[in-house]
Write a protein that holds these residues in place. Sequence first.
Motif, PDB file in Angstrom:
ATOM      1  N   ASP A 153       0.459  55.065 -23.001  1.00  0.00           N
ATOM      2  CA  ASP A 153      -0.761  54.310 -23.233  1.00  0.00           C
ATOM      3  C   ASP A 153      -1.425  54.862 -24.485  1.00  0.00           C
ATOM      4  OD1 ASP A 153      -1.786  56.751 -22.437  1.00  0.00           O
ATOM      5  OD2 ASP A 153      -2.724  55.996 -20.602  1.00  0.00           O
ATOM      6  N   TYR A 205      -0.713  50.558 -21.952  1.00  0.00           N
ATOM      7  CA  TYR A 205       0.161  50.367 -20.792  1.00  0.00           C
ATOM      8  C   TYR A 205       0.006  48.954 -20.238  1.00  0.00           C
ATOM      9  CZ  TYR A 205       2.918  51.655 -16.741  1.00  0.00           C
ATOM     10  OH  TYR A 205       3.906  51.710 -15.792  1.00  0.00           O
ATOM     11  N   LYS A 233      -2.278  52.980 -15.804  1.00  0.00           N
ATOM     12  CA  LYS A 233      -1.090  53.272 -14.996  1.00  0.00           C
ATOM     13  C   LYS A 233      -1.464  53.704 -13.589  1.00  0.00           C
ATOM     14  CE  LYS A 233       3.391  55.559 -15.513  1.00  0.00           C
ATOM     15  NZ  LYS A 233       4.224  56.412 -16.412  1.00  0.00           N
ATOM     16  N   ASN A 265       4.831  51.110 -26.790  1.00  0.00           N
ATOM     17  CA  ASN A 265       5.810  51.726 -25.901  1.00  0.00           C
ATOM     18  C   ASN A 265       7.055  50.843 -25.835  1.00  0.00           C
ATOM     19  OD1 ASN A 265       5.067  49.629 -24.010  1.00  0.00           O
ATOM     20  ND2 ASN A 265       3.369  50.912 -23.310  1.00  0.00           N
ATOM     21  N   GLY A 323       6.653  54.161 -21.806  1.00  0.00           N
ATOM     22  CA  GLY A 323       5.705  54.425 -20.736  1.00  0.00           C
ATOM     23  C   GLY A 323       4.353  54.940 -21.188  1.00  0.00           C
TER      24      GLY A 323
END
Length: 306
Positions: A83, A108, A113, A28, A81
């Motif tokens: 995963d 993440y 999260k 990410n 953002g």
Amino acid sequence: MIRKIVALILILNPNLVFAETKVLFIGNSFTFGYGSPVKYYRAKSVTDLNNEGIGGVPALFKSFTVQAGLNYDVYLETHGGSDFNYHLNNELDVIGSQSWDQVLMHSYSTLDKENPGDPESLIKSTANLSEFLHGLNPDIEVYITATWSRPDLIYKADRRWSGTPIEKMALDVRAGYNLAAQSPYVTAVNAVGEAWTQAMKLGIADTNPYDGIEFGKVSLWTWDYYHASAYGYYLHALMAFGNLTGLDPRSLGENECSGFELGMSQHQIKMLQQAAFEQLIKDKRLTPSSLSKPKFSQQPKRCSAM
């Protein structure tokens, strides 16, 4: 017959070099370099499978391999953002478009999260994604990156790691990745977060950006105290270099050209390389040996065209 044709091609064009290792970075914003000039750094030297013009940590890694005389074909698949479940649910067609020799990936930054610090989802998704990658190439090496401590979750009140030492979050994240690494298709954990802690212990990196940056030190975080600065992503890439190539990051030398292009001093480059080296040794990813001097110029210069 194929070997004879290849040999003839090389004789006729000795400058032609075939890619030895095809590597994919999955991640990410911590991979694509949000909040720093690393995001679009030398984007043409790598292949962004999402066609967003990203260079990021993969481009730094590519630069290091070129300087080391290695031939890596570097790709990336990133989404802010995200995963591992995001990539499993949305990007398998892209990820599965080729077989890979090596993959370096991270999920993440808080493991989960919705439930920060809980590794359960990471363990399951790592097993699923690494199994998919193994299906593309049974000889693949899959590395999973344990990311860094976040000051916004440590120095602010009522957060998951509020009031804990700066190294605690990185250790908790690493513990989760250690569990995920028990998947039979994972090669090793790339301990970036602990390399950041090593940089703090060495005195090159500041520990708390909220109270100002100490003289002579750098901040590994960017302005949001969450993502990395150019220094932080540089250290991230050094750890990738050490894990994937098995080479001592100090072999790149204090005149390493990407650090120079990003405005770093020779001292800063040298100390960040040392931090990566110490973590790689701690994780037994490198064997201590005499270090040969880098075969580069005595003064830093811009990287050659890639």
